[in-house]
Design a protein around this motif. Structure first.
Motif, short mmCIF file in Angstrom:
data_model
loop_
_atom_site.label_atom_id
_atom_site.label_comp_id
_atom_site.label_asym_id
_atom_site.label_seq_id
_atom_site.Cartn_x
_atom_site.Cartn_y
_atom_site.Cartn_z
N ALA A 1 44.91 31.39 45.74
CA ALA A 1 44.59 29.72 45.34
C ALA A 1 43.00 29.56 45.65
O ALA A 1 42.07 28.82 45.10
N ASP B 1 40.52 30.65 42.83
CA ASP B 1 40.81 30.32 41.88
C ASP B 1 40.18 28.84 42.46
O ASP B 1 39.10 28.44 41.23
N THR C 1 36.16 29.62 41.26
CA THR C 1 35.74 30.85 40.60
C THR C 1 34.51 29.46 39.63
O THR C 1 35.01 28.29 39.62
N VAL D 1 33.67 35.08 41.20
CA VAL D 1 34.70 33.71 42.26
C VAL D 1 32.75 33.61 43.22
O VAL D 1 32.86 35.14 43.54
N ASP E 1 43.08 41.80 39.98
CA ASP E 1 42.00 40.66 39.32
C ASP E 1 41.08 40.92 39.05
O ASP E 1 40.20 41.28 39.66
N ARG F 1 38.02 39.66 38.66
CA ARG F 1 37.15 38.67 38.26
C ARG F 1 36.11 39.67 39.10
O ARG F 1 36.47 40.65 40.60
N SER G 1 48.30 25.69 45.22
CA SER G 1 47.03 25.54 44.59
C SER G 1 46.06 25.32 46.06
O SER G 1 44.73 25.35 46.09
#
Length: 273
Positions: free
Chosen positions: A139, A142, A145, A150, A205, A207, A259
């Motif tokens: 979270a 996210d 990002t 990130v 992931d 990223r 989240s």
């Protein structure tokens, strides 16, 4: 012993309830679903009747600045009144390491207000300040990002697994009140950006994590040690890799996470401005 867990259906609350029941205690998993609402006061008197210990791991349903402060202050006052009337002998609040180190983070300021209510209540208490949960690394990534990057500040982080948090909360709650603060953290300390990068790589992931000293943490500006204990702390057992292994978070299977780091929350209306 009767123990009431406020927020007893959330991440930490549900684990704490299970541990207490395994130990043979009578446990009330208090939440709006069970008819207990700390904001309106509904069901509090009945839940508290005969309780010796109350553990508060609740969180607001929204993280708007005014909602967060309203929730913790209103809930805190209602809990103090109900616990005083019931003769509760130990109140335990789960708070956050660094609550007084990130003054421009509204959630942290609200937790400071909650802590002050507990300290002034006259009820024997223990405040447990925990570092960030491993369960919320996804979270955080996210929320940080920017395109495919990130952006994370190179502050120190010492994340702890929810299982370890629940185990320590349970142990502290069944012990004598400290009338003070206990800090808890994970076994490993590293730069925030490094931990996020390791997590994303482990779950497959793609990223890219960028070390950005100007990156904010949910609106708050971080110093090097804002999010880690500054003195002795009780340490959990699980580091990132062991937690990932136990959680079966294999490459290519990014975990579903909330989240925001929150427990089950009651219904609440935004106060008038």
């Amino acid at each position: 012993m009767k123990v009431v867990v406020i927020g007893g259906t959330g991440l930490i609350g549900s684990k704490t309830v299970a541990l207490l029941r395994e130990s043979g205690h009578e446990v009330v998993a208090a939440s709006p679903k069970s008819g207990v609402n700390t904001v309106t006061g509904e069901g509090l008197a009945g839940a508290m009747a005969g309780a010796q210990v109350v553990i508060d791991v609740s969180d607001p349903p929204l993280f708007d600045r005014s909602i967060v402060l309203y929730f913790f202050e209103t809930s805190g006052r209602n809990l103090v009144a109900a616990e005083t009337a019931a003769g509760v002998r130990h109140h335990v609040t789960l708070s956050i390491v660094g609550t007084d180190s990130v003054p421009d983070q509204s959630y942290y300021r609200a937790k400071v207000a909650q802590e002050k209510l507990v300290e002034a209540s006259g009820i024997p208490y223990t405040i447990i300040r925990s570092t960030q949960f491993l369960e919320f690394l996804g979270a955080i990534a996210d929320a940080s990002t920017d395109g495919t990057m990130v952006r994370i500040a190179p502050s120190l982080l010492q994340p702890i697994a929810a299982d370890d948090v629940a185990a320590i909360v349970t142990e502290v709650a069944l012990d004598n009140p400290r009338n003070g603060i206990v800090e808890i953290a994970g076994p490993e300390r590293a730069e925030f950006n490094e931990i996020i990068a390791r997590y994303l790589k482990a779950v497959g992931d793609p990223r890219n994590v960028v070390k950005d000293p100007e990156a904010r943490y949910f609106g708050g500006r971080l110093q090097e040690k804002s999010l880690v204990p500054l003195s002795e702390a009780r340490l959990g057992r699980l580091n990132l890799e062991e937690w990932l292994r136990r959680s079966h978070k294999n490459p290519g299977h990014a975990p579903a996470v909330a989240s925001t780091p929150r427990a089950a929350a009651p219904t609440i209306s935004k106060p008038k401005q």
